[in-house]
Write a protein that holds these residues in place. Structure first.
Motif, PDB file in Angstrom:
ATOM      1  N   ARG A 184       0.423 -23.270   3.069  1.00  0.00           N
ATOM      2  CA  ARG A 184       0.100 -24.283   2.377  1.00  0.00           C
ATOM      3  C   ARG A 184       0.849 -25.852   2.576  1.00  0.00           C
ATOM      4  O   ARG A 184       0.182 -26.796   2.595  1.00  0.00           O
ATOM      5  CB  ARG A 184      -0.008 -24.135   0.762  1.00  0.00           C
TER       6      ARG A 184
ATOM      7  N   ILE B 269      -6.078 -18.484   2.841  1.00  0.00           N
ATOM      8  CA  ILE B 269      -5.459 -19.668   2.442  1.00  0.00           C
ATOM      9  C   ILE B 269      -6.303 -21.192   2.953  1.00  0.00           C
ATOM     10  O   ILE B 269      -6.575 -21.016   4.080  1.00  0.00           O
ATOM     11  CB  ILE B 269      -4.118 -19.640   2.664  1.00  0.00           C
TER      12      ILE B 269
ATOM     13  N   TRP C  53      -6.508 -25.372   2.693  1.00  0.00           N
ATOM     14  CA  TRP C  53      -6.066 -26.809   2.162  1.00  0.00           C
ATOM     15  C   TRP C  53      -6.669 -28.040   2.663  1.00  0.00           C
ATOM     16  O   TRP C  53      -7.865 -27.842   3.321  1.00  0.00           O
ATOM     17  CB  TRP C  53      -4.725 -26.729   3.003  1.00  0.00           C
TER      18      TRP C  53
END
Length: 320
Positions: A228, A256, A258
């Motif tokens: 991240r 994930i 971002w």
């Protein structure tokens, strides 16, 4: 062959060869005035015998006499050795002479010579070829011997691994392009074998590819935080064994995201090491097989130079 080439082949330093010649007259049989010394196959055979004898514990003076034709040491040379430094200590198969020299030095725990041979291989062959043809075969041979000989060869593996790691860390990377997202490399939790991705990190640095190496046994929480925070183009996860490979962790890392809403980015996930199965456990996931092919995968996924990282809004994908 030159003295330097013979030293690399045998796994001893040139200083050792000169010392043997000065003390025991075990040098090139022929010399030509005004030219560098050259070792013939017969000269090298005598040196190989001396190396085997000294590795078996024969005093150097007696080993030199045997190599030059003395009877006492010659009888001992023909006996099979079971000591860690004996001629059959590391069955390497068909490999380059440099690999045999490196293995002999490692078995003798001769750290200065191991370091010298590694530097020579990296300088002469380049990182990728040196890894594939010299370093990796020697590591595999040490690992096989350790697996079949209890704890007797652990010290050899540790010394060799330390010297390889040190040699890789001495390779200076090229300057990173500005605003270019990195490749993130880490071992899965519980995995202590990091040398292959250390080699990959060094090779990426030589190509000017930004890389962030987190080493062995990175905890899952720390891995997620690092992804991240860096917004990597690719994450490379190394697992040496099936017991450390974690498909659930791979899926969570691949998921994930971002960036700003509407322009979210995810990393490409590359799984490296024999611990992973053949099937990808998550979308945007690929298996890597070897240093050279892994670098090709990474370079094929590299974005154009003008692209920007997560802070600039453009997504990236990358792999090892």
């Amino acid at each position: 062959m030159s003295t330097g080439a013979v030293a690399r082949r045998l796994g001893v330093s040139p200083t050792t060869l000169r010392s043997w010649e000065r003390r025991y007259a075990i040098g090139p049989a022929r010399r030509e005035p005004g030219r560098h010394r050259r070792w013939t196959p017969g000269d090298i055979a005598r040196l190989e015998l001396m190396c085997r004898l000294t590795a078996d514990g024969v005093p150097p003076a007696e080993a030199a006499r045997a190599a030059l034709g003395g009877a006492p040491g010659a009888r001992r040379a023909k006996a099979p050795s079971t000591a860690p430094g004996g001629p059959d200590a590391l069955p390497l198969g068909a490999v380059r002479p440099e690999c045999r020299g490196l293995s002999r030095a490692a078995v003798r725990l001769d750290a200065p010579t191991v370091a010298e041979l590694l530097e020579a291989a990296l300088a002469e062959d380049g990182l990728v070829t040196a890894w594939e043809e010299v370093i990796a075969p020697t590591l595999h041979a040490v690992g096989r011997k350790w697996a079949t000989a209890g704890e007797r060869y652990v010290e050899v593996e540790h010394l060799l691994s330390w010297q390889i790691s040190a040699a890789l860390h001495r390779i200076r990377p090229l300057p990173e392009p500005p605003r270019s997202p990195p490749v993130l490399l880490a071992c899965v939790p519980g995995e202590q074998h990091s040398l292959p991705i250390e080699a990959l990190t060094a090779a990426l640095g030589q190509r000017g590819v930004p890389a962030r190496m987190f080493g062995a046994a990175l905890p899952a929480g720390a891995l997620h935080d690092a992804v991240r925070r860096t917004g990597p183009r690719t994450v490379v996860l190394w697992a040496q064994s099936r017991t450390t490979a974690d498909p659930a962790l791979a899926r969570s890392v691949a998921g994930i995201e971002w960036g700003l809403r509407g322009a979210r980015a995810r990393p490409a996930l590359l799984l490296a090491g024999p611990g992973w199965g053949a099937d990808a456990p998550a979308p945007r996931t690929e298996r890597l097989y070897g240093l050279r092919s892994g670098l090709a995968v990474i370079e094929s996924l590299a974005p154009p130079r003008a692209a920007t990282g997560p802070a600039g809004g453009a997504p990236f994908a990358y792999g090892s």
